[in-house]
Design a protein around this motif. Structure first.
Motif, PDB file in Angstrom:
ATOM      1  N   ASN A 132     -25.190 -79.826  10.278  1.00 24.35           N
ATOM      2  CA  ASN A 132     -24.143 -80.401  11.252  1.00 24.35           C
ATOM      3  C   ASN A 132     -25.022 -81.415  12.334  1.00 24.35           C
ATOM      4  O   ASN A 132     -24.407 -82.361  12.477  1.00 24.35           O
ATOM      5  CB  ASN A 132     -23.343 -79.241  12.098  1.00 24.35           C
ATOM      6  N   ARG A 133     -25.915 -80.554  13.100  1.00 23.12           N
ATOM      7  CA  ARG A 133     -26.471 -81.514  13.878  1.00 23.12           C
ATOM      8  C   ARG A 133     -27.312 -82.598  13.191  1.00 23.12           C
ATOM      9  O   ARG A 133     -27.282 -84.073  13.551  1.00 23.12           O
ATOM     10  CB  ARG A 133     -27.573 -80.850  14.691  1.00 23.12           C
ATOM     11  N   GLU A 135     -26.735 -84.298  10.211  1.00 24.21           N
ATOM     12  CA  GLU A 135     -25.801 -85.056   9.507  1.00 24.21           C
ATOM     13  C   GLU A 135     -25.137 -85.902  10.832  1.00 24.21           C
ATOM     14  O   GLU A 135     -24.907 -87.003  10.565  1.00 24.21           O
ATOM     15  CB  GLU A 135     -24.696 -84.296   8.737  1.00 24.21           C
ATOM     16  N   ASN A 136     -24.705 -85.279  11.812  1.00 23.56           N
ATOM     17  CA  ASN A 136     -24.146 -85.992  12.937  1.00 23.56           C
ATOM     18  C   ASN A 136     -25.123 -86.903  13.507  1.00 23.56           C
ATOM     19  O   ASN A 136     -24.674 -88.167  13.853  1.00 23.56           O
ATOM     20  CB  ASN A 136     -23.831 -85.135  13.937  1.00 23.56           C
ATOM     21  N   LEU A 140     -24.204 -90.889  13.745  1.00 18.65           N
ATOM     22  CA  LEU A 140     -24.117 -91.757  14.877  1.00 18.65           C
ATOM     23  C   LEU A 140     -25.182 -92.881  14.853  1.00 18.65           C
ATOM     24  O   LEU A 140     -24.870 -93.880  15.499  1.00 18.65           O
ATOM     25  CB  LEU A 140     -24.644 -90.721  16.197  1.00 18.65           C
ATOM     26  N   TYR A 185     -18.202 -93.460  18.354  1.00 18.22           N
ATOM     27  CA  TYR A 185     -19.711 -92.972  17.835  1.00 18.22           C
ATOM     28  C   TYR A 185     -20.794 -93.536  18.685  1.00 18.22           C
ATOM     29  O   TYR A 185     -21.805 -92.931  18.985  1.00 18.22           O
ATOM     30  CB  TYR A 185     -19.789 -93.395  16.341  1.00 18.22           C
ATOM     31  N   TRP A 189     -23.415 -91.466  20.697  1.00 17.83           N
ATOM     32  CA  TRP A 189     -24.984 -91.797  20.753  1.00 17.83           C
ATOM     33  C   TRP A 189     -25.591 -92.257  21.928  1.00 17.83           C
ATOM     34  O   TRP A 189     -26.724 -91.800  22.237  1.00 17.83           O
ATOM     35  CB  TRP A 189     -25.265 -93.137  19.605  1.00 17.83           C
ATOM     36  N   LEU A 197     -22.377 -81.352  18.599  1.00 22.43           N
ATOM     37  CA  LEU A 197     -22.958 -82.007  17.342  1.00 22.43           C
ATOM     38  C   LEU A 197     -23.346 -80.684  16.600  1.00 22.43           C
ATOM     39  O   LEU A 197     -23.944 -80.830  15.653  1.00 22.43           O
ATOM     40  CB  LEU A 197     -24.097 -82.680  17.830  1.00 22.43           C
ATOM     41  N   ILE A 201     -19.094 -81.228  11.478  1.00 14.38           N
ATOM     42  CA  ILE A 201     -19.234 -82.654  11.147  1.00 14.38           C
ATOM     43  C   ILE A 201     -18.256 -83.476  12.093  1.00 14.38           C
ATOM     44  O   ILE A 201     -17.219 -82.975  12.015  1.00 14.38           O
ATOM     45  CB  ILE A 201     -19.334 -83.171   9.915  1.00 14.38           C
ATOM     46  N   LEU A 202     -18.708 -84.431  12.914  1.00 13.81           N
ATOM     47  CA  LEU A 202     -17.996 -85.234  13.583  1.00 13.81           C
ATOM     48  C   LEU A 202     -16.582 -85.890  12.827  1.00 13.81           C
ATOM     49  O   LEU A 202     -16.666 -86.469  11.600  1.00 13.81           O
ATOM     50  CB  LEU A 202     -18.570 -86.545  14.255  1.00 13.81           C
ATOM     51  N   SER A 203     -15.445 -85.801  13.400  1.00 13.26           N
ATOM     52  CA  SER A 203     -14.354 -86.229  12.636  1.00 13.26           C
ATOM     53  C   SER A 203     -13.194 -86.568  13.842  1.00 13.26           C
ATOM     54  O   SER A 203     -13.361 -86.463  14.930  1.00 13.26           O
ATOM     55  CB  SER A 203     -13.562 -85.157  11.701  1.00 13.26           C
ATOM     56  N   SER A 206     -12.833 -84.141  16.406  1.00  8.07           N
ATOM     57  CA  SER A 206     -13.617 -83.589  17.454  1.00  8.07           C
ATOM     58  C   SER A 206     -13.145 -83.675  18.716  1.00  8.07           C
ATOM     59  O   SER A 206     -12.595 -84.899  18.994  1.00  8.07           O
ATOM     60  CB  SER A 206     -14.987 -84.345  16.971  1.00  8.07           C
TER      61      SER A 206
END
Length: 212
Positions: A132-133, A135-136, A140, A185, A189, A197, A201-203, A206
């Motif tokens: 998750n972190r 991939e995020n 970003l 995004y 960032w 994060l 996964i961000l969507s 979120s």
């Protein structure tokens, strides 16, 4: 014995298949050339960390004493913070487990680094590739160079000041959906906006809020 002059390793001419280039923004060497994809993946964390001012892959080597002999060590990174810098060694956990002498050698290297006024930290794939972190951060970073649209940022800020927390979907306009997503995004960032994060996964679902 003649003392060796500290040098930097040049990875450009090596034929290792694992040599990777990362499009860094906090390094004088851009793209940053790393010895492995895992080291390149660590760059996402360095780029996102606001306390990191600059970083350098394969910095100057230094000598350390181990097994009654002088050896030379090149860290994977030297990372510069406000007022100090430290070295980082990047490893896969499985590679460490296979090397029975790793921690003995690492402690000797760490001791030598401390004598130079710097720390040496070990970072493994368990941190770098944390689900998750990681991939995020990759997601970003793709939007990190987008230009800020001030009018939309003001709109987002006003909505979050009223509500405190909103889902991303509540801030997306139908006619500029893709552009709005990119802007959100970009601001996550830059840490103007804050979201979780770690959990997913961000969507569009979120939750985000203002940073301060």
């Amino acid at each position: 014995m003649r003392k060796r002059t500290p040098t930097r390793r040049n990875l450009n001419n090596l034929l290792y298949k694992s040599i990777t280039k990362f499009p860094s923004t906090k390094s004088d060497d851009s793209p940053t050339i790393t010895e492995s994809p895992l080291e390149a993946d660590f760059c996402y964390h360095l780029e996102f960390d606001k306390e990191v001012i600059q970083y350098e892959a394969q910095p100057l080597c230094f000598e350390y004493w181990y097994d009654d002999a002088i050896h030379y060590y090149t860290a994977d990174f030297e990372v510069f913070y406000e007022g100090h810098s430290c070295y980082y060694e990047i490893k896969f956990e499985n590679d460490i487990l296979r090397d029975k002498d790793f921690y003995l050698i690492f402690e000797a290297q760490k001791k030598a680094a401390i004598e130079l006024g710097k720390d040496l930290l070990l970072i493994t794939d368990e941190f770098i590739l944390k689900p998750n972190r990681y991939e995020n951060l990759c997601l970003l970073y793709k939007h990190s160079k987008a230009d800020i649209q001030t009018d939309y940022l003001v709109l987002v800020a006003e909505g979050l000041k009223r509500e405190g927390v909103l889902m991303i979907s509540e801030l997306l306009r139908g006619d500029t959906y893709s552009s709005d997503f990119q802007q959100i995004y970009k601001n996550i960032w830059d840490q103007t906006l804050i979201t979780d994060l770690e959990t997913e996964i961000l969507s569009v679902h979120s939750l985000i809020r203002l940073n301060g």
